[in-house]
Write an enzyme that holds these catalytic residues in place. Structure first.
Site, PDB file in Angstrom:
ATOM      1  N   VAL A  15       8.807  -7.697  37.743  1.00  0.00           N
ATOM      2  CA  VAL A  15       8.959  -8.794  36.791  1.00  0.00           C
ATOM      3  C   VAL A  15      10.346  -9.425  36.892  1.00  0.00           C
ATOM      4  CG1 VAL A  15       8.818  -9.472  34.361  1.00  0.00           C
ATOM      5  CG2 VAL A  15       7.306  -7.691  35.241  1.00  0.00           C
ATOM      6  N   GLU A 182       1.266   0.725  38.664  1.00  0.00           N
ATOM      7  CA  GLU A 182       2.455   1.565  38.819  1.00  0.00           C
ATOM      8  C   GLU A 182       2.131   2.804  39.654  1.00  0.00           C
ATOM      9  OE1 GLU A 182       5.370   0.648  37.732  1.00  0.00           O
ATOM     10  OE2 GLU A 182       4.692  -1.105  36.598  1.00  0.00           O
ATOM     11  N   LYS A 197      -1.172  -3.986  24.210  1.00  0.00           N
ATOM     12  CA  LYS A 197      -1.288  -5.438  24.131  1.00  0.00           C
ATOM     13  C   LYS A 197      -2.149  -5.851  22.938  1.00  0.00           C
ATOM     14  CE  LYS A 197      -0.742  -5.992  29.119  1.00  0.00           C
ATOM     15  NZ  LYS A 197      -1.440  -6.250  30.405  1.00  0.00           N
ATOM     16  N   GLY A 295       1.422  -9.122  38.436  1.00  0.00           N
ATOM     17  CA  GLY A 295       2.129  -9.687  39.573  1.00  0.00           C
ATOM     18  C   GLY A 295       3.464 -10.286  39.173  1.00  0.00           C
TER      19      GLY A 295
END
Length: 396
Positions: A15, A182, A197, A295
C-alpha cells in the site's frame, strides 16, 4: 488546513509503495511525502534513502508534517501511531481495518477532542468508496443492509478454484505471489479481514459500534473439492461474504461466512481480486458497487483520495451516530446453512430447527438446514479446528 500537505508515511509495503506511485502521478494535488518510517532502512526500495527513518518520532514529533499516513500491518503498533499523531495535532489517514475494528469508537472521540481529521476509506473495499457513500449519500435511516465480497484475496482464490479447477493451496500461493494475500493468510481466508471491514461499515451505515467478538465469522480454509463439486452441481459458486442487516426495525446483525451464490445474485459475477458491495434500503431499492479490492494501486488510490479530501478540510460527520440512535446488536435470527462434516459426533453440536437436505456417505457427509445464529455463536469455540465447512444459503 494549509494548502500544502506534508506527509509522513508509516510502512512502505504494497500500500505504501502504491500510494507513492499514484501520488507522483497526481498533478493537481499540492502534497509530498517528506518522511517514511520503516523497520529496515537497508532494504532495497524505489525510494530516496533520505526519506527513510526507523524512528517513529521523526514523523510524529516533526511540526512540519501535518498528515500521517498509517499503512502498516501491525494493528497494535498502528493504534499507537494513530493515537499519538492525533494527540500531536496531525491529520491521519489509515488502511488498518483490524486496528479500526477494535478501536474505532475511541479514535473517533480522539479526533473530535483534538480537532483533526481521521479518514480511512482504504480500510474497506480497496478502490470502492463505500465509506464516503454511506457517509454522504446514504446518510438517513432508510438503509436496510450492506453486504458483499469485501476481501479481494479470498475472492481471487475462490475464482481460481471455480474457473480453473485450481487446487486451494495452489490458488492461495498464486494470490500470495501476486501480492493479494499475506504470507500468513489467516486474516483473509479465515474471514477476519471481512469481519473488520464489516464493523467499520456498520459504524457509518447504522451508527452502531460492534465488538468483533460478538460477531460470527467463518472462512474458507477448510474448503474441499467435495464442497466445490456440490455447489457446482446446484449451479452455485462459493464466495466469502459479509453482511450487516437491520432486523425487526431496531436491531442490527453482522455475519461473515462463505455463501452458496446463485447466478441471479450480484456476487455471482464478482471475480478475481475484485470486491462487490450491495446496498439495500427502503425506497431506493438495490445499489451495487464494484471495484478492485486488493493490490498496490487500488488501495494506494483510496489512500490518496483521503489525502486529497484533507486538502478540502473534509471530515466524516458520523450522522448516524449523532442523529439516528437506539439500534441494538443481535444474533437472534434464523439462518440457512450448508454444513459438511467428517465426524458424525460433530453434527450433534448443531441444533438445527429444520433440515431440508442431508447426505451420509463413506467420505462425504453434509446437512442443509436452518438454525439460530446465536447457536453458532455459542458453539464456535467447540467447532474451531474441526474438519467441517460451513456456508450460508440465505439472501445476499
Amino acid at each position: 488546513m494549509s494548502n500544502k500537505l506534508k506527509i509522513g508515511v508509516f510502512g512502505y509495503g504494497v500500500v505504501g509503495s502504491g500510494l507513492a506511485h499514484v501520488l507522483k502521478n497526481s498533478k493537481g494535488l499540492d502534497a509530498s511525502i517528506v518522511k517514511v518510517c520503516v523497520k529496515d532502512a537497508e532494504k532495497e526500495r524505489d525510494l530516496d534513502a533520505k526519506l527513510l527513518t526507523t524512528n517513529p518520532d521523526d514523523i510524529l514529533n516533526d511540526p512540519e508534517i501535518n498528515v500521517v499516513a498509517e499503512l502498516i500491518d501491525d494493528a497494535d503498533a498502528a493504534y499507537q501511531i494513530v493515537k499519538t499523531a492525533m494527540q500531536n495535532g496531525k491529520h491521519v489517514v489509515s488502511a488498518n481495518k483490524k486496528m479500526l475494528a477494535y478501536h474505532i469508537e475511541e479514535l473517533i472521540q480522539l479526533q473530535w477532542q483534538y480537532k483533526v481529521s481521521f479518514l480511512y476509506e482504504a480500510s474497506a473495499c480497496g478502490s470502492i468508496p463505500i465509506i464516503r457513500n454511506l457517509e454522504e449519500y446514504y446518510d438517513n435511516d432508510l438503509l436496510q443492509s450492506v453486504s458483499g465480497i469485501l476481501n479481494g484475496s479470498s475472492n481471487y482464490i475462490l475464482t481460481k478454484i471455480f474457473n480453473e479447477n485450481l487446487d486451494y493451496n495452489l490458488a492461495l500461493k498464486e494470490a500470495q505471489d501476486l501480492g493479494f494475500a499475506e504470507s500468513d493468510p489467516t486474516s483473509d481466508v479465515g474471514g477476519f479481514d471481512t469481519l473488520y471491514k464489516l464493523i467499520i461499515l456498520t459504524v457509518h451505515g447504522f451508527g452502531l459500534f460492534v465488538h468483533p467478538d460478538e460477531v460470527f465469522n467463518s472462512g474458507i480454509a477448510n474448503l474441499l473439492p467435495k464442497d466445490i463439486e456440490l455447489a457446482s452441481q446446484k449451479g452455485y459458486k462459493i464466495r466469502l461474504l459479509g453482511k450487516v442487516t437491520k432486523v425487526n426495525g431496531n436491531r442490527v446483525n453482522l455475519f461473515v461466512a462463505p455463501k452458496f451464490v446463485r447466478p441471479t445474485e450480484h456476487a455471482y459475477t464478482v471475480e478475481s481480486h475484485y470486491n462487490g458491495v450491495l446496498i439495500q434500503g427502503n425506497f431506493y431499492d438495490n445499489q451495487f458497487m464494484y471495484g478492485k479490492g486488493a493490490g498496490a494501486h487500488p488501495t494506494g488510490s483510496a489512500v490518496l483520495s483521503d489525502i486529497t479530501a484533507l486538502a478540502y478540510n473534509y471530515k466524516y460527520e458520523y450522522k448516524k451516530l449523532k442523529y439516528y440512535g437506539g439500534l441494538e446488536y443481535t444474533n437472534d435470527m434464523d439462518v440457512e446453512i450448508y454444513l459438511r462434516y467428517t465426524d458424525k459426533n460433530d453434527l450433534e453440536l448443531f441444533d438445527f430447527k429444520e433440515i431440508s437436505e442431508s447426505l451420509t456417505g463413506k467420505d462425504f457427509n453434509y446437512v442443509i438446514g436452518t438454525l439460530n445464529l446465536s447457536e453458532l455463536i455459542n458453539i464456535r469455540k467447540q467447532i474451531a479446528g474441526k474438519d467441517i465447512f460451513l456456508a450460508y444459503l440465505g439472501d445476499e
